[in-house]
Motif scaffolding. Structure first.
Motif, PDB file in Angstrom:
ATOM      1  N   LEU A 126       0.833  -1.204   0.000  1.00 42.10           N
ATOM      2  CA  LEU A 126       0.000   0.000   0.000  1.00 42.10           C
ATOM      3  C   LEU A 126       0.868   1.255   0.000  1.00 42.10           C
ATOM      4  CD1 LEU A 126      -2.934   0.939   0.072  1.00 42.10           C
ATOM      5  CD2 LEU A 126      -2.802   0.922   2.570  1.00 42.10           C
ATOM      6  N   ALA A 127       1.955   1.215   0.757  1.00 43.41           N
ATOM      7  CA  ALA A 127       2.862   2.366   0.805  1.00 43.41           C
ATOM      8  C   ALA A 127       3.462   2.637  -0.559  1.00 43.41           C
ATOM      9  CB  ALA A 127       3.958   2.115   1.836  1.00 43.41           C
ATOM     10  N   ARG A 128       3.914   1.597  -1.235  1.00 43.47           N
ATOM     11  CA  ARG A 128       4.512   1.795  -2.552  1.00 43.47           C
ATOM     12  C   ARG A 128       3.472   2.286  -3.563  1.00 43.47           C
ATOM     13  NH1 ARG A 128       7.839   1.838   0.370  1.00 43.47           N
ATOM     14  NH2 ARG A 128       9.844   0.738   0.446  1.00 43.47           N
ATOM     15  N   TYR A 129       2.243   1.851  -3.402  1.00 39.50           N
ATOM     16  CA  TYR A 129       1.207   2.344  -4.315  1.00 39.50           C
ATOM     17  C   TYR A 129       0.981   3.844  -4.124  1.00 39.50           C
ATOM     18  CZ  TYR A 129      -3.250   2.913  -6.678  1.00 39.50           C
ATOM     19  OH  TYR A 129      -4.242   3.350  -7.523  1.00 39.50           O
ATOM     20  N   ASP A 130       0.901   4.268  -2.864  1.00 35.98           N
ATOM     21  CA  ASP A 130       0.702   5.695  -2.608  1.00 35.98           C
ATOM     22  C   ASP A 130       1.874   6.534  -3.093  1.00 35.98           C
ATOM     23  OD1 ASP A 130      -1.764   5.277  -1.552  1.00 35.98           O
ATOM     24  OD2 ASP A 130      -1.145   5.381   0.546  1.00 35.98           O
ATOM     25  N   LEU A 131       3.054   5.950  -3.057  1.00 31.98           N
ATOM     26  CA  LEU A 131       4.241   6.685  -3.493  1.00 31.98           C
ATOM     27  C   LEU A 131       4.442   6.611  -4.999  1.00 31.98           C
ATOM     28  CD1 LEU A 131       6.690   5.646  -0.636  1.00 31.98           C
ATOM     29  CD2 LEU A 131       5.464   7.814  -0.892  1.00 31.98           C
ATOM     30  N   GLY A 132       3.576   5.863  -5.708  1.00 26.04           N
ATOM     31  CA  GLY A 132       3.640   5.800  -7.152  1.00 26.04           C
ATOM     32  C   GLY A 132       4.518   4.707  -7.711  1.00 26.04           C
ATOM     33  N   ASP A 133       5.095   3.862  -6.855  1.00 23.88           N
ATOM     34  CA  ASP A 133       5.943   2.762  -7.316  1.00 23.88           C
ATOM     35  C   ASP A 133       5.083   1.515  -7.463  1.00 23.88           C
ATOM     36  OD1 ASP A 133       7.936   1.023  -7.963  1.00 23.88           O
ATOM     37  OD2 ASP A 133       9.160   1.385  -6.167  1.00 23.88           O
ATOM     38  N   PHE A 134       4.399   1.407  -8.583  1.00 23.77           N
ATOM     39  CA  PHE A 134       3.417   0.344  -8.764  1.00 23.77           C
ATOM     40  C   PHE A 134       4.085  -1.025  -8.894  1.00 23.77           C
ATOM     41  CE2 PHE A 134       0.680   3.776 -10.912  1.00 23.77           C
ATOM     42  CZ  PHE A 134       0.271   4.229  -9.668  1.00 23.77           C
ATOM     43  N   GLN A 135       5.238  -1.067  -9.511  1.00 20.07           N
ATOM     44  CA  GLN A 135       5.920  -2.346  -9.670  1.00 20.07           C
ATOM     45  C   GLN A 135       6.317  -2.919  -8.321  1.00 20.07           C
ATOM     46  OE1 GLN A 135       6.227  -4.060 -12.532  1.00 20.07           O
ATOM     47  NE2 GLN A 135       7.053  -5.715 -11.270  1.00 20.07           N
ATOM     48  N   ALA A 136       6.851  -2.065  -7.448  1.00 17.73           N
ATOM     49  CA  ALA A 136       7.207  -2.517  -6.104  1.00 17.73           C
ATOM     50  C   ALA A 136       5.966  -2.931  -5.327  1.00 17.73           C
ATOM     51  CB  ALA A 136       7.952  -1.408  -5.371  1.00 17.73           C
ATOM     52  N   ASP A 178     -12.924   9.460  11.819  1.00 19.31           N
ATOM     53  CA  ASP A 178     -11.749   8.613  11.684  1.00 19.31           C
ATOM     54  C   ASP A 178     -11.135   8.890  10.319  1.00 19.31           C
ATOM     55  OD1 ASP A 178      -9.800   6.724  11.671  1.00 19.31           O
ATOM     56  OD2 ASP A 178     -11.084   5.050  12.248  1.00 19.31           O
ATOM     57  N   CYS A 179      -9.997   9.576  10.313  1.00 19.76           N
ATOM     58  CA  CYS A 179      -9.393   9.933   9.034  1.00 19.76           C
ATOM     59  C   CYS A 179      -8.869   8.704   8.284  1.00 19.76           C
ATOM     60  CB  CYS A 179      -8.274  10.944   9.239  1.00 19.76           C
ATOM     61  SG  CYS A 179      -6.917  10.367  10.258  1.00 19.76           S
ATOM     62  N   SER A 180      -8.699   7.562   8.980  1.00 22.04           N
ATOM     63  CA  SER A 180      -8.245   6.364   8.272  1.00 22.04           C
ATOM     64  C   SER A 180      -9.285   5.894   7.263  1.00 22.04           C
ATOM     65  CB  SER A 180      -7.941   5.242   9.271  1.00 22.04           C
ATOM     66  OG  SER A 180      -9.117   4.835   9.945  1.00 22.04           O
ATOM     67  N   LEU A 181     -10.562   6.030   7.603  1.00 16.02           N
ATOM     68  CA  LEU A 181     -11.620   5.648   6.663  1.00 16.02           C
ATOM     69  C   LEU A 181     -11.642   6.582   5.466  1.00 16.02           C
ATOM     70  CD1 LEU A 181     -14.507   4.856   9.179  1.00 16.02           C
ATOM     71  CD2 LEU A 181     -12.970   3.242   8.064  1.00 16.02           C
ATOM     72  N   TRP A 182     -11.549   7.870   5.727  1.00 14.80           N
ATOM     73  CA  TRP A 182     -11.581   8.837   4.638  1.00 14.80           C
ATOM     74  C   TRP A 182     -10.329   8.750   3.775  1.00 14.80           C
ATOM     75  CZ3 TRP A 182     -16.117  10.198   3.580  1.00 14.80           C
ATOM     76  CH2 TRP A 182     -17.065  10.461   4.558  1.00 14.80           C
ATOM     77  N   THR A 183      -9.221   8.328   4.358  1.00 14.31           N
ATOM     78  CA  THR A 183      -8.001   8.156   3.569  1.00 14.31           C
ATOM     79  C   THR A 183      -8.198   7.067   2.515  1.00 14.31           C
ATOM     80  OG1 THR A 183      -6.674   8.832   5.464  1.00 14.31           O
ATOM     81  CG2 THR A 183      -5.540   7.710   3.692  1.00 14.31           C
ATOM     82  N   LYS A 184      -8.899   6.002   2.887  1.00 14.29           N
ATOM     83  CA  LYS A 184      -9.173   4.934   1.916  1.00 14.29           C
ATOM     84  C   LYS A 184     -10.037   5.444   0.775  1.00 14.29           C
ATOM     85  CE  LYS A 184      -9.010   1.376   5.529  1.00 14.29           C
ATOM     86  NZ  LYS A 184      -9.798   0.355   6.265  1.00 14.29           N
ATOM     87  N   VAL A 185     -11.058   6.213   1.109  1.00 12.40           N
ATOM     88  CA  VAL A 185     -11.928   6.756   0.066  1.00 12.40           C
ATOM     89  C   VAL A 185     -11.149   7.710  -0.826  1.00 12.40           C
ATOM     90  CG1 VAL A 185     -14.024   8.096  -0.358  1.00 12.40           C
ATOM     91  CG2 VAL A 185     -13.947   6.512   1.564  1.00 12.40           C
ATOM     92  N   PHE A 186     -10.333   8.547  -0.190  1.00  9.36           N
ATOM     93  CA  PHE A 186      -9.555   9.518  -0.959  1.00  9.36           C
ATOM     94  C   PHE A 186      -8.581   8.818  -1.900  1.00  9.36           C
ATOM     95  CE2 PHE A 186      -5.661  12.175  -1.184  1.00  9.36           C
ATOM     96  CZ  PHE A 186      -6.179  13.179  -1.994  1.00  9.36           C
ATOM     97  N   ARG A 187      -8.030   7.698  -1.477  1.00 11.74           N
ATOM     98  CA  ARG A 187      -7.084   6.971  -2.336  1.00 11.74           C
ATOM     99  C   ARG A 187      -7.771   6.510  -3.628  1.00 11.74           C
ATOM    100  NH1 ARG A 187      -5.666   3.488   1.145  1.00 11.74           N
ATOM    101  NH2 ARG A 187      -3.737   4.510   1.811  1.00 11.74           N
ATOM    102  N   MET A 235     -10.027   9.963 -10.425  1.00 13.09           N
ATOM    103  CA  MET A 235     -10.219  11.322 -10.939  1.00 13.09           C
ATOM    104  C   MET A 235      -9.430  12.297 -10.069  1.00 13.09           C
ATOM    105  SD  MET A 235     -14.258  11.440  -9.989  1.00 13.09           S
ATOM    106  CE  MET A 235     -14.837  11.026  -8.352  1.00 13.09           C
ATOM    107  N   PRO A 236      -8.147  12.390 -10.300  1.00 12.88           N
ATOM    108  CA  PRO A 236      -7.277  13.158  -9.400  1.00 12.88           C
ATOM    109  C   PRO A 236      -7.565  14.641  -9.362  1.00 12.88           C
ATOM    110  CG  PRO A 236      -6.089  12.437 -11.361  1.00 12.88           C
ATOM    111  CD  PRO A 236      -7.401  11.744 -11.390  1.00 12.88           C
TER     112      PRO A 236
END
Length: 1735
Positions: free
Chosen positions: A1184-1194, A1313-1322, A1328-1329
């Motif tokens: 999940l961390a690598r996805y957020d950082l844009g490293d999709f292969q990792a 709970d910002c953890s829930l909203w973080t998932k939605v935001f992801r 649609m960025p």
């Protein structure tokens, strides 16, 4: 070449000769013997009789002649034919008297020969001679009409062929001879009808081909033909032949137009004469009349058609228009006397011709035409009726826009013949009749359409009365011709001889409704102006029709309510009409906005107001009807139509809001535009109807309303509860539909109400409904005993199910079990006596209510059914005294304990399975495990009730009570023993409420056990034993405390965590007292339980603070030793959880590195092995961390490192959720690939949530939040991926836009709970960025992060907004930029950068503070108003480490730089503020200015008015808060000039002059008195005016008295004395003490004048109280919406507190300064709504 041509000609001549020879008759033997040769000239004598053999060759001879004719007519053969003409003509002469074909071929030969161009050496003389010989043969034969050998017919056919084949110019010389012969033949009375037919053919050919030759003879020929037409014995076919020939003479009729018109007039005159003849019924007269009419019709037709082709109808329109009345009169008269079908058909054609000629002028004659067409339909066949209806339709179409509205009644009136044809058995007739109705309803004239609509509405009312009379609803129908007939069919005679049945009446009503609906135009215009005109017409008609139907044909009023099919049609019609009405009205309004030149904010306000008005009007008009349709007794079909109506309304509003200009402004959170609570209650009631179609439709309706933003946020909580409850629906489709609704509405609920907020509005909403048991069924079933009773077999089924022994799906047996339970005949058994207090169970005597709950709820809710069954099983176990299929009481207890112990093991085994078929093969489900907890809990309560009794639970039998009282201790010991298994089961099932309950019970047991053990063993136990006991108990306490704390954290209860921490630290201090020295100063005051503080932060959403705290604990060696290995592992899991919740991956990586260092540092210690991430799925976190950082292969690589079981379905709710998230991540990584593959993984991600969703209805909304948010993410990503792949086959409603309706309102402050909203935001960021929804969500998440002190998350979100905000649209860009700027200010202040935040805030609003034009609106105004309030608040509260002098200096410099204001005395020469008093004055003025400016910037923001009013009140009272100052005047700006006027505290110069004048008058009056009494004037002046200083002194003293009294308190400070009276008294004392000789009554008038001046000063002095009152009134006005719409208890109570405060201040001002501020107070009280006074 020439040789070849010669050869061809020779061959052709041979062929001609051969064919001619074959056509000639073969000579007989007698003829050959005679040897005579035939004459070359044909004889007119008849042919010799042929023998049988010769007749056999006729066919061959005819074929030879036909072939010969074809060769002759072929143009290339003309040269050969001309050279062969001698022998050909000779041969034909022999055949003329023998064969018809020969005559025709002979004519063709002559025509061809004559038509050959004349050459220089051609045989032209021979050809002409041949043609003349032909004419000499043919023309004499025409005169032999009396010879019956057919020679005349033969000659006519030969002449026709000659004329037809020959060239017009070549044979023209012969045409006059032929015409003369034909005319003579017409004059000959011997001419037969058959010959006439052939003769007319020749004449027709001549008229068409040789018109100039025919024209001179046209009139004579017509006269001759008319003579033939009027022959009495002429057949109908003969007359039709003549009429057809007239049609062929068309151009000659037009060339002789005057003759044609005169002929028509003559025909019409003759017809009029014959019509008046009384002997019309005789055959001869009738035949002549028909002949005249046919001739008239034919001439009219041929003349009109020709004129129309030439477009010169104007030449005949006037004459025919004059003839029209006479003609119509004749047709009508004859139609009444004789209904001949021939006459009818011809008259219809004549009318059509007349209509085509007259066009619009025909409208005057149309009413008479109606009588003609429909005067008698009895006995007419369907085919003719159909033709009649078509004729009428043609006549209508010819009139175009000139059609008179009065004609509508003649055609569409209920008693008109055409109206009756709607019930004709022939469908074609009915179809054409309907086309006539549609013609009127689609007519271009609005008057015609309006008239047609009126008649149809009247007809509906009449039909309604007839139906009512049939059903007996009306005693007297308002129609004098109605006559009730009581027979088997219940029919009505309407007076016209027609009796109508119920079926026919309903059919007519259906027809009328469909016809009326078709009157609304559906065309689209090319231009906006034309479209507005069309929509205006649509709106007017739809509104009229809907109002008429609701008024005159209401579907739920008698007598219509008895016919369900009719009700469905009416509801469907109203649905369509309401849709047209709303859409067309909105189009009209939108066009009006575009014409008005207003800014975007003004347009938004107009749009919002228009939307609200439209929806409010829609609700007012149609809600009642919809509610009736959704009533309990309504049929399923009507409910479905009503739900479709609501759904279509929702999608209409959604369509309107998709308009680019209306995207953001339709999100008013307090607009009274949503559906009301009564309609929502009806919809929710429909969700519990047994018909699955209705329940499924309710789900789609709720989603449509949510998408349209028509459900107020105050009802979100209730909608979420209903959607959650419907997850137990037995129908899988309905369950899935409501799961989707839950995924839409629960995020909205969390946004508006928070996770742990019990919205009071929702509770009140529930209690206001009749069927509130829909959502409170757990209380109903748990506390109330139904009359249904389980038997032994059913108890075995339930026990087998909750023990996982009966592995069958719940839906396959639970309904049968519930409704197979037999009802008890009496609540008291014969053999059992109920024991308990006399009042026990009185409140549960309403057994019918509980029975109704079971009957209505259980069929539509499997979870409710099994919940009821479980509790009934617990009660049944009590009645059986624990003798179950598991054994006796001991065996039952033991079996239940084993079941509880198995739950964690089963879930652990399931989580470790790698076989994807494990669950399916084992048929293990989560719900039975969850129900086992409820069963044991219910058993415990019922056991307690058995031996103790309860006021809530119904009493048990005496035998059961005696049994359990005897075994009370055994039961208590068992329940105490299973406390830990129950705790572990609740922990494994993530049932946090059960975990908390049994953890606390376990802690209480441990406390008692510790107290008992240490009390008993403290005397003789060794140190090692005590240490061992202490260690064991400490470990148990720590373990249970961890479970309880984590469950409280999951439930978002930080206060309970603090209480738990204090309680365990106090109650178990004996276990940790030896560690106090070690703990002191290292781990805080709570020692071993200091880690709970981190959970408190986590429960509050402060994940970064919690992670920092836990990390600090891990840095402490003492803390590590105190927590032990289990505690360290617990803390490590929390750290990973905290970092993951805020997606702080960099910090997580740093911490993991640090953790490795700690492990190395503490190597060899007991807890060193715990310093690892083992037990946590760290690879999934890294992915999940690598996805957020844009490293999709990792990210893909880390996902591949996760266990294989992570792709399988799990029973454990937490593991299932984690695996679903991982599957969603896999899908997001494959987004660019095939949608089919992505769709499969998304389906699996949804499937992983099924088991968790099956139990969340039992746990509540806060526990369902995680699953609902995950489902929302899955569905949103699925929708976004589908749309990006252009797969539009099945487009669902836009779930991606569902959040936008709340994103423009503030997010709830309660338990976010910002953890829930973080998932939605992801997910939104992936799809649609740069969309407005994503950026708004980011901004709201930034707000939550700031409020929860998650500053690193806030910084990342802030950076994301900066990077993407410029990519949005221009309007949204500016709004978001302002919000971003404001959020940065708040974030800096939250971080502690107070001075920088204040300076940035001043920069943000400085221009508004310094500008005189401060009125603003929209987002800009709201944000700047809030910034003003923030600035004033920060300046007021102050900060220990911040000196405001530099800040104020910057503000003062900005004010000084503005030329609009003059700041004086603010700073010294070096720019430093002079003194503390100046500092406080300037600070106070800035605060007041900011608060007033905030009111101007956003007048609708209620808290700005409250803040401003409070400041004004404090200034008016002269008691500002600590650090404040009382302002006398303005020094920075003129904003506060109305409040702080310099003349507010003292008399003006004019008033001082007036006071001096009055005082001088007083003493002058006294001097005049003295002079009048004889006192010397000089002496008097020396007494009173020795010096002007005395007057000046009195003026100053009077002014002092008046100014002092003006600033005195209000009426509350006076002991019943009016302030003006006190001033008057003081002034009187002043003047009387100055001159004791004055009398009181002499100076009273002057004192009253001074008091009047004082009142003016008093009003100015208390004006600040007036400004404060105005502010409070404004707050009460604008806060009324908050009081009405608040869905949050905390905010609602806060608003109520502020409202009460404002009202008390207003009351204070009224009591003390009501007289002075009367006008302000009266106006304010009148403007405030009623609601704030009712809180």
């Amino acid at each position: 070449m020439q040789g070849h041509l010669h050869h061809h000609h020779h061959h052709l001549q041979q062929q001609l000769a051969a064919l001619l020879s074959a056509a000639l008759p073969q000579p007989s033997a007698s003829a050959a013997a005679a040897g005579g040769s035939a004459e070359s000239t044909p004889s007119p004598s008849p042919a010799a009789t042929e023998g049988p053999g010769e007749r056999g060759g006729d066919a061959a001879r005819i074929a030879a002649l036909e072939s010969l004719q074809r060769i002759i007519l072929y143009p290339p053969n003309a040269f050969v034919v001309s050279h062969s003409s001698p022998f050909l003509s000779q041969g034909f002469c022999q055949l003329l008297s023998d064969k018809r074909a020969a005559a025709i071929t002979y004519g063709s030969l002559c025509a061809v020969l004559v038509s050959i161009p004349i050459g220089s050496n051609g045989p032209q003389n021979h050809v002409l001679a041949l043609a003349e010989r032909f004419m000499a043969w043919a023309l004499p034969l025409l005169g032999e009409t009396d010879v019956q050998n057919g020679s005349a017919e033969l000659a006519l056919e030969s002449l026709r062929e000659f004329l037809n084949v020959g060239d017009a110019n070549s044979i023209e010389r012969f045409v006059p001879l032929i015409l003369k012969a034909c005319q003579e033949l017409l004059e000959d009375e011997r001419t037969s009808i058959g010959l006439l037919h052939q003769l007319l053919g020749v004449l027709t050919l001549i008229s068409l081909k040789f018109g100039h030759c025919f024209q001179p003879h046209f009139v004579d020929i017509v006269d001759l033909l008319l003579g033939w037409a009027f022959m009495p014995d002429l057949s109908e076919s003969g007359r039709m032949i003549i009429m057809d020939s007239f049609l062929q003479f068309q151009k000659h009729w037009l060339s002789n137009l005057q003759f044609s018109l005169e002929l028509l007039s003559k025909f019409l005159g003759d017809i009029e004469v014959l019509i008046q003849d009384t002997s019309l019924e005789s055959g001869s007269q009738l035949g002549r009349l028909l002949a005249l009419f046919f001739c008239f019709s034919t001439v009219l037709r041929v003349t009109a058609s020709g004129m129309m082709e030439m477009n010169i109808l104007e030449d005949v329109r006037e004459p025919l228009e004059n003839m029209a009345p006479r003609l119509l009169k004749c047709i009508a008269s004859f139609g009444r006397k004789s209904g001949s079908p021939k006459w009818m058909g011809e008259s219809w054609r004549c009318l059509i011709l007349l209509a085509e000629i007259l066009n619009e002028g025909f409208c005057k004659s149309y009413p008479i035409v109606i009588d003609i067409l429909f005067q008698n339909l009895i006995g007419i066949p369907s085919l003719q009726i159909n033709a009649l209806v078509k004729t009428n339709l043609q006549l209508l179409s010819r009139q175009k826009l000139a059609l008179l509205p009065c004609s509508v009644r003649s055609v569409l009136g209920f008693y008109s013949p055409l109206s009756q044809l709607r019930l004709h058995p022939n469908h074609v007739v009915v179809a054409n009749t309907a086309a006539t109705y549609l013609f009127f309803l689609h007519h271009g004239s609005d008057a015609v359409v309006s008239q047609a609509i009126s008649y149809l509405i009247e007809e509906l009312e009449l039909l309604k009365g007839m139906l009512g009379k049939i059903r007996g609803h009306f005693a007297n129908v308002n129609e004098p011709l109605l006559d009730f007939v009581t027979d088997d069919q219940l029919k009505l005679d309407v007076g016209s001889g027609k009796i109508y049945s119920e079926h026919e009446l309903i059919s007519l009503i259906k027809f009328d409704l469909k016809a009326l609906l078709s009157s609304i135009p559906c065309d689209a215009a090319e231009s906006l102006q034309d479209q507005v005109a069309i929509d205006s017409l649509r709106y007017e008609r739809s509104m009229r029709l809907a109002s008429s139907i609701l008024e005159k044909l209401h579907p739920f009023e008698s007598p219509v309510e008895g016919w369900f099919e009719l009700q469905v049609l009416i509801v469907k019609t109203l649905n369509r009409l309401s849709e047209v009405e709303l859409l067309s009205k909105f189009t009209i309004l939108r066009a009006s906005w575009e014409k008005v030149s207003v800014n975007s904010d003004g347009r938004r306000e107009r749009s919002l107001q228009a939307k609200n008005d439209l929806i409010t009007e829609y609700k007012r008009k149609y809600t009642t009807c919809i509610l009736r349709a959704l009533g309990v007794n309504s049929p399923i079909s009507i409910k479905l139509e009503a739900l479709d109506w609501i759904s279509s309304f929702g999608w209409m509003i959604t369509t309107l809001e998709r308009d680019a200009d209306l995207t953001m402004q339709f999100c008013d959170p307090h607009a009274d535009a949503g559906v009301g609570s009564d309609l929502l209650v009806a919809i929710f009631d429909a969700a519990y109807v047994r018909e699955s179609k209705v329940r499924s439709r309710v789900a789609s309706v709720l989603e449509a309303l949510l998408q349209a933003r028509l459900i107020d946020h105050a009802y979100f909580n209730f909608v979420s509860e209903v959607a959650l409850d419907k997850l137990g629906d037995p129908d899988v489709t309905v369950k899935n539909s409501f799961a989707r609704v839950l995924s839409v509405v629960l995020p909205l609920t969390i946004y508006s109400c928070g996770l742990n907020d019990k919205a009071s509005s929702s509770c009140e909403f529930v209690h206001c409904t009749v069927n509130n048991y829909y959502l409170s069924w757990k209380n109903e079933f748990a506390l109330k005993q139904c009359s249904r009773k389980l038997n032994s077999h059913q108890l075995v089924s339930i026990m087998s199910y909750i023990s996982q022994r009966w592995k069958v799906p719940l839906s396959s047996w639970i309904q049968r079990l519930v409704f197979s339970c037999h009802c008890k005949k009496s609540s008291i058994s014969i053999n059992e006596e109920i024991v308990g207090e006399p009042g026990n169970g009185d409140m549960w005597k309403g057994g019918k209510t509980e029975e109704c709950v079971v009957d209505k709820l259980c069929p539509v809710n499997n979870i409710a059914a099994v919940w009821w069954s479980t509790h009934e099983a617990a009660r049944h176990c009590i009645a059986l005294r624990l003798r179950t299929n598991l054994g006796g009481p001991t065996q039952t207890f033991a079996a239940l304990e084993r079941m509880l112990l198995d739950i964690p093991n089963v879930l652990l085994l399931d989580a470790e399975q790698t076989d994807s078929k494990y669950i399916a093969s084992s048929n293990t489900y989560l719900l039975p495990m969850r129900l086992l907890l409820d069963f044991v809990e219910a058993l415990k309560k019922n056991v307690y009730n058995a031996y103790e009794g309860s006021f809530i639970l119904p009493a048990c039998s005496r035998q059961s009570s005696v049994f359990f009282r005897a075994n009370k201790k055994v039961c208590e010991e068992w329940f105490s023993r299973i406390c830990e298994p129950m705790m572990n089961a609740g922990l494994a099932l993530h049932c946090y409420d059960a975990t908390i309950q049994y953890c606390l019970l376990r802690l209480q047991d441990l406390k008692n056990l510790v107290t008992s053990v240490f009390k008993d063993k403290a005397r003789g136990a060794s140190v090692s034993e005590i240490f061992h006991l202490r260690s064991r108990f400490a470990g148990d306490v720590m373990k249970v405390a961890r479970h309880a704390s984590l469950a409280l954290c999951r439930n978002y209860e930080p206060e309970a965590l603090i209480g738990l921490q204090k309680w365990v630290a106090t109650q178990f201090s004996v276990l940790f007292k030896e560690d106090k020295q070690i703990v002191s100063g290292v781990a805080g005051n709570f020692g071993h339980f200091s880690w709970i503080t981190g959970l408190v932060y986590q429960a509050q959403g402060q994940y970064e603070k919690a992670a920092a705290y836990f990390s600090h604990l891990l840095q402490s060696e003492v803390a590590l030793a105190l927590m032990g290995s289990d505690g360290v592992q617990f803390v490590i899991a929390r750290v990973i959880e905290c970092f993951t919740s805020v997606s702080d991956w960099n910090s997580l990586e740093s911490w993991l590195t640090e953790l490795q260092s700690l492990r190395a540092m503490h190597a060899g210690k007991s807890y060193s092995g715990a310093l690892t991430t083992a037990g946590n799925e760290i690879n999934a976190v890294h992915a999940l961390a690598r996805y957020d950082l844009g490293d999709f292969q990792a990210s893909r690589s880390y996902l591949d490192l996760t266990p294989k079981s992570s792709c399988e379905i799990a029973l454990d709710p937490k593991i299932a959720l984690e695996r679903s998230e991982q599957m969603l991540l896999r899908s997001m990584l494959k987004r660019d690939g095939s949608f089919h593959k992505v769709g499969e993984e998304l389906e699996k991600a949804k499937l992983m949530l099924d088991e968790a969703l099956s139990v969340v209805p039992l746990d509540g909304l806060h526990q369902a939040a995680a699953c609902a948010i995950q489902l929302h993410c899955i569905l949103a990503f699925e929708e976004g991926t589908r749309s990006s792949n252009h797969d539009q086959a099945k487009r669902s409603p836009s779930l991606l836009g569902s959040l936008q309706q709340v994103l423009l309102t503030p997010i709830s402050r309660v338990c976010q709970d910002c953890s829930l909203w973080t998932k939605v935001f992801r997910v939104y960021r992936t799809l649609m960025p740069t969309s407005l929804t994503t950026l708004l969500l980011c901004q709201k998440l930034l707000t939550v992060a700031r409020k929860q002190n998650n500053f690193m998350l806030a910084d990342r979100l802030s950076q994301y907004l900066r990077d993407h905000i410029r990519m949005t649209s221009e309007g949204s860009n500016s709004d978001l930029a302002l919000k971003m700027q404001y959020e940065d200010i708040l974030l800096k202040h939250a971080k502690g950068n107070h001075e920088e935040a204040i300076l940035d805030s001043w920069s943000f609003i400085g221009d508004n503070m310094r500008s005189s034009a401060t009125i603003s609106s929209g987002t800009d105004g709201v944000l700047r108003a809030k910034a003003c309030l923030k600035l004033s608040t920060w300046l007021r509260q102050g900060f220990p480490n911040l000196d405001f002098r530099n800040v104020l200096l910057k503000i003062c410099q900005d004010f000084s730089a503005c030329t609009s204001f003059a700041g004086t005395g603010l700073t010294s020469g070096d720019g430093v503020l002079i003194t503390d008093p100046d500092y406080n004055q300037i600070l106070e003025e800035i605060i007041g200015t900011a608060r007033k400016i905030s009111c101007n910037l956003c007048p609708t923001l209620s808290k700005t008015w409250l803040s401003y009013a409070s400041w004004c009140f404090d200034q008016a009272k002269g008691s500002p808060p600590a650090g404040g100052a009382v302002l006398q005047s303005c020094s920075l700006s003129s904003v506060l000039h109305p409040e702080l006027s310099p003349e507010r505290r003292k008399l003006t110069e004019a008033e001082m002059s007036e006071v001096e004048i009055i005082i001088r008058k007083i003493f002058n009056s006294d001097r005049d008195v003295n002079v009048a009494s004889g006192v010397d004037e000089d002496r008097s002046e020396s007494i009173y005016f020795q010096d002007e200083l005395l007057v000046s002194s009195l003026v100053e003293q009077a002014a002092y008295i008046m100014q002092t009294a003006a600033g005195s308190p209000g009426f509350e400070s006076y002991d019943g004395e009016c302030p003006s009276a006190a001033v008057s008294s003081q002034l009187q004392v002043l003047f009387l003490n100055t001159n004791s000789g004055m009398r009181k009554h002499d100076i009273l008038p002057f004192v009253d004048e001074l008091v009047g001046i004082w009142w003016s000063l008093r009003q100015r002095r208390v004006s600040l109280f007036g400004h404060a009152a105005h502010g409070y009134f404004q707050y009460l006005s604008y806060s009324s919406n908050l009081l009405a719409c608040s869905a949050n208890d905390f905010l609602k109570e806060k608003n109520k507190s502020y409202t009460l405060r404002a009202m008390l201040y207003v009351l204070h001002i009224i009591v003390n300064y009501g007289y002075e501020l009367r006008e302000t107070l009266e106006h304010g009280l009148a403007a405030v709504p009623l609601l704030p006074w009712q809180v």
